[in-house]
Design a protein around this motif. Structure first.
Motif, PDB file in Angstrom:
ATOM      1  N   LEU A   3       1.046  -1.158   0.024  1.00  0.00           N
ATOM      2  CA  LEU A   3      -0.025  -0.017   0.040  1.00  0.00           C
ATOM      3  C   LEU A   3       0.808   1.124  -0.002  1.00  0.00           C
ATOM      4  O   LEU A   3       1.775   1.621   0.761  1.00  0.00           O
ATOM      5  N   LYS A   4       0.624   2.112  -0.866  1.00  0.00           N
ATOM      6  CA  LYS A   4       1.342   3.396  -1.029  1.00  0.00           C
ATOM      7  C   LYS A   4       0.326   4.634  -0.879  1.00  0.00           C
ATOM      8  O   LYS A   4      -0.425   4.650  -1.981  1.00  0.00           O
ATOM      9  N   LEU A   5       0.585   5.576   0.119  1.00  0.00           N
ATOM     10  CA  LEU A   5      -0.189   6.558   0.134  1.00  0.00           C
ATOM     11  C   LEU A   5       0.295   7.707  -0.965  1.00  0.00           C
ATOM     12  O   LEU A   5      -0.380   8.745  -1.246  1.00  0.00           O
ATOM     13  N   ILE A   6       1.573   7.673  -1.012  1.00  0.00           N
ATOM     14  CA  ILE A   6       2.169   8.414  -2.051  1.00  0.00           C
ATOM     15  C   ILE A   6       3.224   7.855  -2.931  1.00  0.00           C
ATOM     16  O   ILE A   6       3.795   7.051  -2.555  1.00  0.00           O
ATOM     17  N   PRO A   7       3.057   8.311  -4.057  1.00  0.00           N
ATOM     18  CA  PRO A   7       3.881   7.614  -5.164  1.00  0.00           C
ATOM     19  C   PRO A   7       5.394   7.673  -4.664  1.00  0.00           C
ATOM     20  O   PRO A   7       5.707   8.834  -3.967  1.00  0.00           O
ATOM     21  N   GLU A   8       6.135   7.008  -5.349  1.00  0.00           N
ATOM     22  CA  GLU A   8       7.731   7.120  -4.643  1.00  0.00           C
ATOM     23  C   GLU A   8       8.456   8.238  -5.327  1.00  0.00           C
ATOM     24  O   GLU A   8       9.111   8.816  -4.588  1.00  0.00           O
ATOM     25  N   ASN A   9       8.090   8.681  -6.724  1.00  0.00           N
ATOM     26  CA  ASN A   9       8.637   9.852  -7.254  1.00  0.00           C
ATOM     27  C   ASN A   9       7.872  10.803  -7.309  1.00  0.00           C
ATOM     28  O   ASN A   9       7.092  10.737  -8.212  1.00  0.00           O
ATOM     29  N   THR A  10       7.910  11.912  -6.682  1.00  0.00           N
ATOM     30  CA  THR A  10       6.788  13.197  -6.768  1.00  0.00           C
ATOM     31  C   THR A  10       7.687  14.307  -7.073  1.00  0.00           C
ATOM     32  O   THR A  10       8.792  14.274  -6.841  1.00  0.00           O
ATOM     33  N   SER A  11       6.886  15.142  -7.514  1.00  0.00           N
ATOM     34  CA  SER A  11       7.676  16.527  -7.967  1.00  0.00           C
ATOM     35  C   SER A  11       6.757  17.664  -7.844  1.00  0.00           C
ATOM     36  O   SER A  11       6.524  18.517  -8.567  1.00  0.00           O
ATOM     37  N   PHE A  12       5.987  17.809  -6.663  1.00  0.00           N
ATOM     38  CA  PHE A  12       5.340  18.947  -6.249  1.00  0.00           C
ATOM     39  C   PHE A  12       6.123  20.172  -6.026  1.00  0.00           C
ATOM     40  O   PHE A  12       7.081  19.939  -5.412  1.00  0.00           O
ATOM     41  N   ASP A  13       5.668  21.318  -6.338  1.00  0.00           N
ATOM     42  CA  ASP A  13       6.032  22.408  -6.291  1.00  0.00           C
ATOM     43  C   ASP A  13       5.639  23.099  -4.821  1.00  0.00           C
ATOM     44  O   ASP A  13       4.638  23.752  -4.798  1.00  0.00           O
ATOM     45  N   PHE A  14       6.280  22.797  -3.793  1.00  0.00           N
ATOM     46  CA  PHE A  14       5.549  23.174  -2.448  1.00  0.00           C
ATOM     47  C   PHE A  14       5.852  24.809  -2.384  1.00  0.00           C
ATOM     48  O   PHE A  14       5.337  25.399  -1.387  1.00  0.00           O
ATOM     49  N   PHE A  15       6.606  25.540  -3.116  1.00  0.00           N
ATOM     50  CA  PHE A  15       6.839  26.894  -2.943  1.00  0.00           C
ATOM     51  C   PHE A  15       5.996  27.610  -3.895  1.00  0.00           C
ATOM     52  O   PHE A  15       6.288  29.119  -4.102  1.00  0.00           O
ATOM     53  N   LYS A  16       5.262  27.105  -4.808  1.00  0.00           N
ATOM     54  CA  LYS A  16       4.593  27.671  -5.774  1.00  0.00           C
ATOM     55  C   LYS A  16       3.592  28.792  -5.117  1.00  0.00           C
ATOM     56  O   LYS A  16       3.476  30.111  -5.732  1.00  0.00           O
ATOM     57  N   LEU A  17       2.758  28.333  -4.193  1.00  0.00           N
ATOM     58  CA  LEU A  17       1.988  29.265  -3.530  1.00  0.00           C
ATOM     59  C   LEU A  17       2.266  29.701  -2.276  1.00  0.00           C
ATOM     60  O   LEU A  17       1.570  29.577  -0.989  1.00  0.00           O
ATOM     61  N   TRP A  18       3.706  29.860  -2.059  1.00  0.00           N
ATOM     62  CA  TRP A  18       4.304  30.072  -0.452  1.00  0.00           C
ATOM     63  C   TRP A  18       3.481  31.114   0.026  1.00  0.00           C
ATOM     64  O   TRP A  18       3.268  31.253   1.238  1.00  0.00           O
ATOM     65  N   LYS A  19       3.216  32.066  -0.609  1.00  0.00           N
ATOM     66  CA  LYS A  19       2.533  33.344   0.048  1.00  0.00           C
ATOM     67  C   LYS A  19       0.958  33.155   0.723  1.00  0.00           C
ATOM     68  O   LYS A  19       0.695  33.612   1.765  1.00  0.00           O
ATOM     69  N   LEU A  20       0.568  32.142  -0.225  1.00  0.00           N
ATOM     70  CA  LEU A  20      -0.879  31.552   0.490  1.00  0.00           C
ATOM     71  C   LEU A  20      -0.740  30.843   1.658  1.00  0.00           C
ATOM     72  O   LEU A  20      -1.362  31.175   2.744  1.00  0.00           O
ATOM     73  N   TRP A  21       0.164  29.900   1.815  1.00  0.00           N
ATOM     74  CA  TRP A  21       0.373  29.266   2.926  1.00  0.00           C
ATOM     75  C   TRP A  21       0.887  30.012   4.035  1.00  0.00           C
ATOM     76  O   TRP A  21       0.388  29.796   5.106  1.00  0.00           O
ATOM     77  N   LEU A  22       1.620  30.974   3.983  1.00  0.00           N
ATOM     78  CA  LEU A  22       1.944  31.809   4.743  1.00  0.00           C
ATOM     79  C   LEU A  22       1.081  32.742   5.503  1.00  0.00           C
ATOM     80  O   LEU A  22       0.833  33.072   6.592  1.00  0.00           O
ATOM     81  N   GLY A  23       0.152  33.159   4.353  1.00  0.00           N
ATOM     82  CA  GLY A  23      -0.933  33.970   4.522  1.00  0.00           C
ATOM     83  C   GLY A  23      -1.944  33.318   5.576  1.00  0.00           C
ATOM     84  O   GLY A  23      -2.549  33.795   6.544  1.00  0.00           O
ATOM     85  N   ILE A  24      -2.349  31.874   5.129  1.00  0.00           N
ATOM     86  CA  ILE A  24      -3.187  31.136   6.085  1.00  0.00           C
ATOM     87  C   ILE A  24      -2.643  31.096   7.574  1.00  0.00           C
ATOM     88  O   ILE A  24      -3.687  31.055   8.271  1.00  0.00           O
ATOM     89  N   SER A  25      -1.401  30.664   7.595  1.00  0.00           N
ATOM     90  CA  SER A  25      -0.746  30.731   8.894  1.00  0.00           C
ATOM     91  C   SER A  25      -0.751  32.034   9.751  1.00  0.00           C
ATOM     92  O   SER A  25      -1.416  31.960  10.810  1.00  0.00           O
ATOM     93  N   ALA A  26      -0.539  33.177   8.919  1.00  0.00           N
ATOM     94  CA  ALA A  26      -0.714  34.366   9.889  1.00  0.00           C
ATOM     95  C   ALA A  26      -2.186  34.760  10.082  1.00  0.00           C
ATOM     96  O   ALA A  26      -2.343  35.261  11.163  1.00  0.00           O
ATOM     97  N   LEU A  27      -3.020  34.370   9.362  1.00  0.00           N
ATOM     98  CA  LEU A  27      -4.421  34.438   9.592  1.00  0.00           C
ATOM     99  C   LEU A  27      -4.994  33.766  10.763  1.00  0.00           C
ATOM    100  O   LEU A  27      -5.603  34.283  11.798  1.00  0.00           O
ATOM    101  N   MET A  28      -4.735  32.382  10.915  1.00  0.00           N
ATOM    102  CA  MET A  28      -5.027  31.659  11.939  1.00  0.00           C
ATOM    103  C   MET A  28      -4.340  32.279  13.265  1.00  0.00           C
ATOM    104  O   MET A  28      -5.096  32.111  14.346  1.00  0.00           O
ATOM    105  N   ILE A  29      -3.108  32.509  13.089  1.00  0.00           N
ATOM    106  CA  ILE A  29      -2.308  33.140  14.343  1.00  0.00           C
ATOM    107  C   ILE A  29      -3.011  34.390  14.816  1.00  0.00           C
ATOM    108  O   ILE A  29      -3.320  34.832  16.153  1.00  0.00           O
ATOM    109  N   VAL A  30      -3.613  35.256  13.833  1.00  0.00           N
ATOM    110  CA  VAL A  30      -4.333  36.632  14.489  1.00  0.00           C
ATOM    111  C   VAL A  30      -5.480  36.037  15.031  1.00  0.00           C
ATOM    112  O   VAL A  30      -5.966  36.635  16.093  1.00  0.00           O
ATOM    113  N   VAL A  31      -6.232  35.108  14.430  1.00  0.00           N
ATOM    114  CA  VAL A  31      -7.547  34.762  15.116  1.00  0.00           C
ATOM    115  C   VAL A  31      -7.287  34.129  16.357  1.00  0.00           C
ATOM    116  O   VAL A  31      -7.976  34.413  17.324  1.00  0.00           O
ATOM    117  N   GLY A  32      -6.202  33.378  16.573  1.00  0.00           N
ATOM    118  CA  GLY A  32      -5.958  32.528  17.623  1.00  0.00           C
ATOM    119  C   GLY A  32      -5.539  33.860  18.801  1.00  0.00           C
ATOM    120  O   GLY A  32      -6.078  33.667  20.261  1.00  0.00           O
TER     121      GLY A  32
END
Length: 322
Positions: A3-32
């Protein structure tokens, strides 16, 4: 076939939407922070003070029945847990009943104790109160200070450890992820008003360790790949490293969550708050090790060949946005 949850060779670009991810984190921190400032935490008996009664009976303990018998007394926050000990006799059943402080007094009155005894006697005839102990507001305040100090020292020790093992850029990225996890966990408990007690402090420290483990695995692969791919941009090296460790990260998180969800559903009220904190911590810790720690490392830059400094942060993000 495995059973494989993730393929062996992936090539996701984790930094393509880096502003969105940091924005979500910042928003959650402000709400907290806003929730914490407006309504604070729903402190349990450990931090508010109260009385602990050790009971003993020959009848098997039913936590739900005990709680139902005490509800009409309207004593506020009540925690009931069964005590297990191999030295107990077969007909010796021991429980701990913790009742929050009533008014400004350090301990509940004798009349209230008598009412509690009478109520529990209806579900466990012949029940005895072996001991009655109280924790006052002063001790509770000291517990709060000690808990904050424990979390702060843990994060400080992580900073020193990562700094010595890697470089200061790695250390700041890891600590930023840990602070992110702790702040968001406290924010969720404030927002949902879930009881916050010493068990949650234990969960926070466990979350720090879990998140750190994920982050170190990624950073270790980053360090190896920085030596292997000396001419690749830092963003590309980070993407390669995260993709190479993604299968391990997902499998670890999923198997941990399976156990935690089982505990949450079947474990009862006594450990539900602790398990909820752990479930949230595993999810947010996995997220932060990929999207927070690595992004901070990319923003700060890191030495290449361990002698030449990397491109500036602005150039790194400019390459991504391009």
């Amino acid at each position: 076939m495995r059973l494989k949850l993730i393929p062996e060779n992936t090539s996701f670009d984790f930094f393509k939407l880096w502003k969105l991810w940091l924005g979500i984190s910042a928003l959650m921190i402000v709400v907290g922070f806003a929730s914490f400032a407006l309504q604070g935490l729903n402190f349990g008996i450990d931090f508010r003070g109260g009385t602990t009664i050790r009971t003993e009976s020959t009848t098997e303990i039913d936590v739900g029945a005990y709680r139902g018998a005490l509800e009409p007394l309207e004593l506020g926050d009540i925690t009931i847990s069964e005590v297990f000990d191999p030295t107990f006799d077969e007909d010796q059943h021991v429980a701990m009943v913790r009742i929050q402080a009533q008014g400004d007094g350090e301990s509940i009155s004798g009349a209230v104790i008598a009412d509690v005894n009478a109520a529990l006697d209806t579900v466990a005839p012949g029940i005895k109160f072996v001991s009655v102990e109280s924790v006052g507001p002063k001790v509770s305040g000291e517990l709060v200070q000690t808990a904050v100090l424990a979390v702060a020292l843990a994060i400080g020790a992580v900073l020193i450890y990562i700094w010595l093992r890697f470089e200061w850029q790695f250390a700041l990225g890891a600590v930023a992820a840990l602070v992110h996890d702790v702040v968001l966990t406290i924010g969720v408990f404030s927002e949902l008003q879930i009881k916050f007690d010493l068990a949650i402090i234990a969960a926070l420290l466990t979350i720090v360790g879990y998140s750190l483990n994920d982050t170190v695995v990624v950073f270790d692969r980053v360090r190896e790949n920085l030596r292997r791919y000396k001419k690749k941009p830092l963003a590309e090296v980070l993407n390669i490293s995260i993709n190479e460790t993604l299968s391990r990260t997902v499998m670890t998180s999923v198997t941990t969550l399976l156990a935690l969800i089982s505990l949450y559903v079947l474990g009862g009220d006594v450990i539900r708050g602790f398990v909820f904190a752990m479930i949230w911590g595993v999810i947010i810790g996995t997220y932060s090790s990929i999207f927070v720690a690595s992004t901070i490392l990319l923003w700060l830059g890191v030495k290449r060949d361990w002698t030449k400094p990397s491109n500036t942060a602005g150039n790194q993000f400019a390459n991504i946005d391009a």
